[in-house]
Design a protein around this motif. Sequence first.
Motif, mmCIF file in Angstrom:
data_model
loop_
_atom_site.group_PDB
_atom_site.id
_atom_site.type_symbol
_atom_site.label_atom_id
_atom_site.label_comp_id
_atom_site.label_asym_id
_atom_site.label_seq_id
_atom_site.Cartn_x
_atom_site.Cartn_y
_atom_site.Cartn_z
ATOM 1 N N GLY A 106 -15.472 52.760 33.307
ATOM 2 C CA GLY A 106 -14.281 51.968 33.629
ATOM 3 C C GLY A 106 -13.924 52.031 35.107
ATOM 4 N N TYR A 107 -14.143 53.197 35.715
ATOM 5 C CA TYR A 107 -13.751 53.421 37.110
ATOM 6 C C TYR A 107 -14.536 52.535 38.071
ATOM 7 C CZ TYR A 107 -12.761 56.023 41.433
ATOM 8 O OH TYR A 107 -12.378 56.395 42.704
ATOM 9 N N LYS A 108 -15.776 52.218 37.704
ATOM 10 C CA LYS A 108 -16.626 51.379 38.549
ATOM 11 C C LYS A 108 -15.902 50.084 38.934
ATOM 12 C CE LYS A 108 -20.898 50.520 40.052
ATOM 13 N NZ LYS A 108 -21.539 51.442 41.016
ATOM 14 N N TRP A 109 -15.142 49.551 37.979
ATOM 15 C CA TRP A 109 -14.482 48.247 38.212
ATOM 16 C C TRP A 109 -12.960 48.348 38.143
ATOM 17 C CZ3 TRP A 109 -19.020 48.388 35.055
ATOM 18 C CH2 TRP A 109 -20.147 47.771 35.641
ATOM 19 N N GLU A 110 -12.444 49.549 38.425
ATOM 20 C CA GLU A 110 -11.002 49.745 38.242
ATOM 21 C C GLU A 110 -10.174 48.771 39.068
ATOM 22 O OE1 GLU A 110 -7.507 53.158 38.384
ATOM 23 O OE2 GLU A 110 -9.344 53.515 39.489
ATOM 24 N N PHE A 111 -10.673 48.394 40.245
ATOM 25 C CA PHE A 111 -9.849 47.549 41.122
ATOM 26 C C PHE A 111 -10.367 46.106 41.176
ATOM 27 C CE2 PHE A 111 -9.435 51.974 42.472
ATOM 28 C CZ PHE A 111 -8.084 52.139 42.178
ATOM 29 N N GLN A 112 -11.029 45.711 40.089
ATOM 30 C CA GLN A 112 -11.538 44.341 39.953
ATOM 31 C C GLN A 112 -10.712 43.701 38.823
ATOM 32 O OE1 GLN A 112 -12.829 41.101 39.620
ATOM 33 N NE2 GLN A 112 -14.426 42.023 40.884
ATOM 34 N N PHE A 113 -10.073 42.570 39.095
ATOM 35 C CA PHE A 113 -9.029 42.116 38.172
ATOM 36 C C PHE A 113 -9.448 41.063 37.148
ATOM 37 C CE2 PHE A 113 -6.877 43.755 41.984
ATOM 38 C CZ PHE A 113 -6.244 44.820 41.372
ATOM 39 N N SER A 114 -10.761 40.791 37.030
ATOM 40 C CA SER A 114 -11.189 39.782 36.063
ATOM 41 C C SER A 114 -12.165 40.361 35.045
ATOM 42 C CB SER A 114 -11.856 38.609 36.793
ATOM 43 O OG SER A 114 -12.642 37.868 35.880
ATOM 44 N N GLY A 115 -11.705 40.451 33.791
ATOM 45 C CA GLY A 115 -12.566 40.935 32.713
ATOM 46 C C GLY A 115 -13.864 40.146 32.587
ATOM 47 N N PRO A 116 -13.781 38.796 32.543
ATOM 48 C CA PRO A 116 -15.016 38.009 32.431
ATOM 49 C C PRO A 116 -16.003 38.317 33.563
ATOM 50 C CG PRO A 116 -13.133 36.616 31.942
ATOM 51 C CD PRO A 116 -12.584 37.945 32.399
ATOM 52 N N HIS A 117 -15.495 38.498 34.789
ATOM 53 C CA HIS A 117 -16.367 38.804 35.921
ATOM 54 C C HIS A 117 -17.037 40.175 35.729
ATOM 55 C CE1 HIS A 117 -17.877 38.836 40.030
ATOM 56 N NE2 HIS A 117 -17.442 40.090 40.120
ATOM 57 N N ILE A 118 -16.239 41.163 35.292
ATOM 58 C CA ILE A 118 -16.780 42.512 35.059
ATOM 59 C C ILE A 118 -17.878 42.456 33.989
ATOM 60 C CG2 ILE A 118 -16.240 44.832 34.196
ATOM 61 C CD1 ILE A 118 -13.349 44.322 35.384
ATOM 62 N N GLN A 119 -17.615 41.682 32.928
ATOM 63 C CA GLN A 119 -18.605 41.604 31.830
ATOM 64 C C GLN A 119 -19.915 40.982 32.336
ATOM 65 O OE1 GLN A 119 -17.739 42.057 28.182
ATOM 66 N NE2 GLN A 119 -15.603 42.615 28.483
ATOM 67 N N GLN A 120 -19.810 40.017 33.250
ATOM 68 C CA GLN A 120 -21.031 39.432 33.849
ATOM 69 C C GLN A 120 -21.806 40.479 34.645
ATOM 70 O OE1 GLN A 120 -19.477 36.219 36.195
ATOM 71 N NE2 GLN A 120 -19.363 34.786 34.484
ATOM 72 N N GLU A 121 -21.067 41.304 35.394
ATOM 73 C CA GLU A 121 -21.713 42.364 36.180
ATOM 74 C C GLU A 121 -22.441 43.345 35.260
ATOM 75 O OE1 GLU A 121 -20.267 43.542 39.859
ATOM 76 O OE2 GLU A 121 -20.579 41.378 39.958
ATOM 77 N N VAL A 122 -21.788 43.679 34.151
ATOM 78 C CA VAL A 122 -22.408 44.600 33.180
ATOM 79 C C VAL A 122 -23.698 43.989 32.638
ATOM 80 C CG1 VAL A 122 -22.117 45.745 30.941
ATOM 81 C CG2 VAL A 122 -20.194 45.672 32.545
ATOM 82 N N GLN A 123 -23.643 42.684 32.330
ATOM 83 C CA GLN A 123 -24.850 42.010 31.802
ATOM 84 C C GLN A 123 -25.983 42.005 32.833
ATOM 85 O OE1 GLN A 123 -25.280 41.561 28.626
ATOM 86 N NE2 GLN A 123 -23.153 42.271 28.496
ATOM 87 N N LYS A 124 -25.625 41.852 34.098
ATOM 88 C CA LYS A 124 -26.648 41.887 35.155
ATOM 89 C C LYS A 124 -27.373 43.227 35.184
ATOM 90 C CE LYS A 124 -24.471 38.820 38.522
ATOM 91 N NZ LYS A 124 -23.509 38.928 39.627
ATOM 92 N N LEU A 125 -26.659 44.280 34.780
ATOM 93 C CA LEU A 125 -27.265 45.618 34.746
ATOM 94 C C LEU A 125 -28.046 45.851 33.445
ATOM 95 C CD1 LEU A 125 -24.187 47.637 36.092
ATOM 96 C CD2 LEU A 125 -26.262 47.092 37.360
ATOM 97 N N GLY A 126 -28.078 44.814 32.594
ATOM 98 C CA GLY A 126 -28.792 44.951 31.329
ATOM 99 C C GLY A 126 -27.908 45.377 30.172
ATOM 100 N N GLY A 127 -26.592 45.311 30.388
ATOM 101 C CA GLY A 127 -25.652 45.734 29.333
ATOM 102 C C GLY A 127 -25.428 47.241 29.368
ATOM 103 N N VAL A 128 -24.442 47.683 28.612
ATOM 104 C CA VAL A 128 -24.085 49.107 28.587
ATOM 105 C C VAL A 128 -25.292 49.970 28.250
ATOM 106 C CG1 VAL A 128 -22.692 50.865 27.415
ATOM 107 C CG2 VAL A 128 -21.722 48.650 27.889
ATOM 108 N N LYS A 129 -26.120 49.472 27.326
ATOM 109 C CA LYS A 129 -27.223 50.319 26.833
ATOM 110 C C LYS A 129 -28.252 50.646 27.900
ATOM 111 C CE LYS A 129 -29.218 46.189 24.635
ATOM 112 N NZ LYS A 129 -28.089 45.331 25.089
ATOM 113 N N LYS A 130 -28.187 49.956 29.040
ATOM 114 C CA LYS A 130 -29.153 50.218 30.114
ATOM 115 C C LYS A 130 -28.549 51.025 31.275
ATOM 116 C CE LYS A 130 -32.972 47.801 28.997
ATOM 117 N NZ LYS A 130 -32.880 47.869 27.529
ATOM 118 N N ILE A 131 -27.252 51.299 31.206
ATOM 119 C CA ILE A 131 -26.611 51.964 32.345
ATOM 120 C C ILE A 131 -26.821 53.477 32.271
ATOM 121 C CG2 ILE A 131 -24.435 52.435 33.550
ATOM 122 C CD1 ILE A 131 -23.433 49.696 32.615
#
Length: 352
Positions: free
Chosen positions: A24-49
Amino acid sequence: MDSPATVAHYKAGMVLSGVGDALGYKWEFQFSGPHIQQEVQKLGGVKKISVKLPDWPVSDDTVLHLATAEALTTGKEGENLLHEVAHRYKVGMTDMNGRAPGLSTMAGVNQLKPGRPGGYRITYNQRSGGCGAAMRSMCIGLRYPQPEQLSSLVAVAVETGRMTHPHPTGFLGGVASALFAAYAIQRRPITTWGLGLVKEACPVAKEFVRSAGYAVPETERDWGYFTEQWEKYLELRGLSSGTSPVLFPEQYGPAERDEAYKSFSFSGWGGSSGHDAPMIALDALLGAGSNWEELMSRAAFHGGDSDSTAVIACCCWGLMYGMEGVPKCNHTKLEYRDRLENSAEKLYTLSH
């Protein structure tokens, strides 16, 4: 989840609270959920982090949760425990480089004088309704997990919460986090948690505040907001009686959740106050069930105070479900993992 909570559940609760914090802290100061979810997908989703340093440090939330937990593992009680906690908060504040501690937390810890009479108390502050107590109090539920220990859980959560957040909206957040962790250990139906907070724990907390005799008029004056917001939330989700199925909106994706979380909040930043950090954590737990990725999506990857909501949600989730379904890369190299596991083992032993 029907089997009793074991030491493995305790360990999962403490470790996953750190994982939720780091994610959560990685994106604590980023204010758009949809944008954060896109970033997570770029990393391959939670299962790849792979959650490890230097890219995924824990925040002030875990440092102070550990300070609380490690104080509790000493087995001290009463004032001795409170001085121990105050001392460990002081030490914790020396480990804040790059961890973004909150202003109330910094100001509060600065005032603590552990070892001196009453040195675990600070002056009342009307602006201390933030989530700093909520994010570090789950372990209190691991120490006092039984229904008959409610008064001990509440007393410790109130007093340790007031060390930085003497406003009831702040320290009742600590009561909520500790209580939800205890409920998770008790295997209490999650649809009844919010009602238990409002109807069982808050009255005990109010009585404790009166008996402790510190800042009583100010605290009583400012008391109403926390319970009012929780009553509104329970009504919204159809949980006012604690029995009905949870009512979620038909469309409740990342964008809708951002709006909902904002509407729960005091200042438009979902999860940054004592009432809404545990509220969003509960909302995520209700919606995700035993699905770890869904929990992360709801509790950690939103446009609010995402580490504070995730640290609470993930602790409760681990206490309920253990490590099942959590990718190893999410937790094996987590910062402070050993300390989190060790404190979990000791708290398990003390609570049995």
